[in-house]
Scaffold this motif. Structure first.
Motif, PDB file in Angstrom:
ATOM      1  N   GLU A  17       4.337  -0.953  57.452  1.00  0.00           N
ATOM      2  CA  GLU A  17       3.920  -1.308  56.134  1.00  0.00           C
ATOM      3  C   GLU A  17       4.018  -2.918  56.259  1.00  0.00           C
ATOM      4  O   GLU A  17       3.141  -3.699  55.604  1.00  0.00           O
ATOM      5  N   LYS A  18       5.118  -3.591  56.790  1.00  0.00           N
ATOM      6  CA  LYS A  18       5.188  -5.089  56.868  1.00  0.00           C
ATOM      7  C   LYS A  18       3.979  -5.769  57.625  1.00  0.00           C
ATOM      8  O   LYS A  18       3.750  -6.721  57.148  1.00  0.00           O
ATOM      9  N   ASP A  19       3.555  -5.079  58.622  1.00  0.00           N
ATOM     10  CA  ASP A  19       2.483  -5.724  59.364  1.00  0.00           C
ATOM     11  C   ASP A  19       1.187  -5.464  58.649  1.00  0.00           C
ATOM     12  O   ASP A  19       0.354  -6.319  58.563  1.00  0.00           O
ATOM     13  N   ASP A  20       0.994  -4.449  57.935  1.00  0.00           N
ATOM     14  CA  ASP A  20      -0.235  -4.329  57.018  1.00  0.00           C
ATOM     15  C   ASP A  20      -0.190  -5.167  55.984  1.00  0.00           C
ATOM     16  O   ASP A  20      -1.356  -5.539  55.476  1.00  0.00           O
ATOM     17  N   ASN A  21       1.075  -5.351  55.344  1.00  0.00           N
ATOM     18  CA  ASN A  21       0.997  -6.379  54.065  1.00  0.00           C
ATOM     19  C   ASN A  21       0.745  -7.877  54.642  1.00  0.00           C
ATOM     20  O   ASN A  21       0.292  -8.604  53.793  1.00  0.00           O
ATOM     21  N   SER A  22       1.103  -8.279  55.815  1.00  0.00           N
ATOM     22  CA  SER A  22       0.993  -9.685  56.247  1.00  0.00           C
ATOM     23  C   SER A  22      -0.048 -10.204  57.324  1.00  0.00           C
ATOM     24  O   SER A  22       0.490 -10.400  58.184  1.00  0.00           O
ATOM     25  N   PRO A  23      -1.267  -9.485  57.309  1.00  0.00           N
ATOM     26  CA  PRO A  23      -1.937  -9.821  58.075  1.00  0.00           C
ATOM     27  C   PRO A  23      -2.469 -11.492  58.439  1.00  0.00           C
ATOM     28  O   PRO A  23      -2.250 -12.164  57.425  1.00  0.00           O
ATOM     29  N   LYS A  24      -2.687 -11.818  59.489  1.00  0.00           N
ATOM     30  CA  LYS A  24      -2.887 -13.284  59.659  1.00  0.00           C
ATOM     31  C   LYS A  24      -4.266 -13.380  58.859  1.00  0.00           C
ATOM     32  O   LYS A  24      -5.424 -12.738  59.211  1.00  0.00           O
ATOM     33  N   GLU A  25      -4.566 -14.519  57.985  1.00  0.00           N
ATOM     34  CA  GLU A  25      -5.734 -14.798  57.318  1.00  0.00           C
ATOM     35  C   GLU A  25      -6.200 -15.610  58.307  1.00  0.00           C
ATOM     36  O   GLU A  25      -5.718 -16.514  58.507  1.00  0.00           O
ATOM     37  N   GLU A  26      -7.527 -15.606  58.064  1.00  0.00           N
ATOM     38  CA  GLU A  26      -8.590 -16.271  58.652  1.00  0.00           C
ATOM     39  C   GLU A  26      -8.935 -17.428  58.135  1.00  0.00           C
ATOM     40  O   GLU A  26      -8.618 -17.556  56.672  1.00  0.00           O
ATOM     41  N   PRO A  27      -8.866 -18.816  58.567  1.00  0.00           N
ATOM     42  CA  PRO A  27      -9.156 -20.143  57.952  1.00  0.00           C
ATOM     43  C   PRO A  27     -10.071 -19.876  56.534  1.00  0.00           C
ATOM     44  O   PRO A  27     -10.012 -20.558  55.686  1.00  0.00           O
ATOM     45  N   TRP A  28     -11.159 -19.404  57.042  1.00  0.00           N
ATOM     46  CA  TRP A  28     -12.304 -19.138  56.218  1.00  0.00           C
ATOM     47  C   TRP A  28     -11.961 -18.358  54.974  1.00  0.00           C
ATOM     48  O   TRP A  28     -12.115 -18.809  53.748  1.00  0.00           O
ATOM     49  N   GLU A  29     -11.076 -17.533  55.101  1.00  0.00           N
ATOM     50  CA  GLU A  29     -10.804 -16.618  53.957  1.00  0.00           C
ATOM     51  C   GLU A  29      -9.666 -17.331  53.151  1.00  0.00           C
ATOM     52  O   GLU A  29      -9.395 -17.324  52.011  1.00  0.00           O
ATOM     53  N   THR A  30      -8.831 -17.907  53.788  1.00  0.00           N
ATOM     54  CA  THR A  30      -7.716 -18.857  53.079  1.00  0.00           C
ATOM     55  C   THR A  30      -8.324 -19.924  52.170  1.00  0.00           C
ATOM     56  O   THR A  30      -8.119 -20.183  51.114  1.00  0.00           O
ATOM     57  N   ALA A  31      -9.468 -20.346  52.738  1.00  0.00           N
ATOM     58  CA  ALA A  31     -10.229 -21.520  51.759  1.00  0.00           C
ATOM     59  C   ALA A  31     -10.897 -20.798  50.903  1.00  0.00           C
ATOM     60  O   ALA A  31     -10.908 -21.508  49.514  1.00  0.00           O
TER      61      ALA A  31
END
Length: 124
Positions: A17-31
């Motif tokens: 669950e911890k892994d599922d909840n905090s995937p690495k966000e892509e820079p474009w997604e963060t933007a």
């Protein structure tokens, strides 16, 4: 043994669950998530809304969302262009919805008034 198995399952599911909840966000997604737009229509009226939230709102059909995301990820659209397109779609969709509501309610609501005016004009 059963208690140990249960504990193992719990620790595995917690880690999963911890892994599922905090995937690495892509820079474009963060933007897209950190760029906010002032919207003056619909449910967003008077709020700053992220481009990401607008993209995933009821106003943007899934096909359009996928296309915009693909073009943005490919570098064919800038963040500013995505922001403009999405806010324009939301504004136009809300205007069309408001117009439909007005048209849907006006024949029933204004019909007697319109008939009365028409009759009055004919008598003149």
């Amino acid at each position: 043994l059963i208690a140990v198995k249960t504990a193992d399952k719990d620790s595995v599911s917690e880690a999963g669950e911890k892994d599922d909840n905090s995937p690495k966000e892509e820079p474009w997604e963060t933007a897209l998530k950190t760029t906010a737009v002032d919207m003056e229509v619909g449910e967003f009226q008077g709020h700053k809304v992220s481009v990401w939230d607008l993209l995933h709102s009821k106003y943007i059909p899934e096909e359009n969302r996928k296309e915009l995301l693909e073009l943005y990820q490919a570098g064919e659209l800038t963040l500013e262009q995505v922001k403009t397109v999405v806010s324009t779609i939301v504004t136009k969709a809300e205007a069309a919805r408001a117009e439909q509501l007005a048209n849907a309610s006006s024949p029933r609501a204004e019909s007697p008034v319109a008939e009365a005016e028409h009759t009055y004009l004919q008598e003149d």
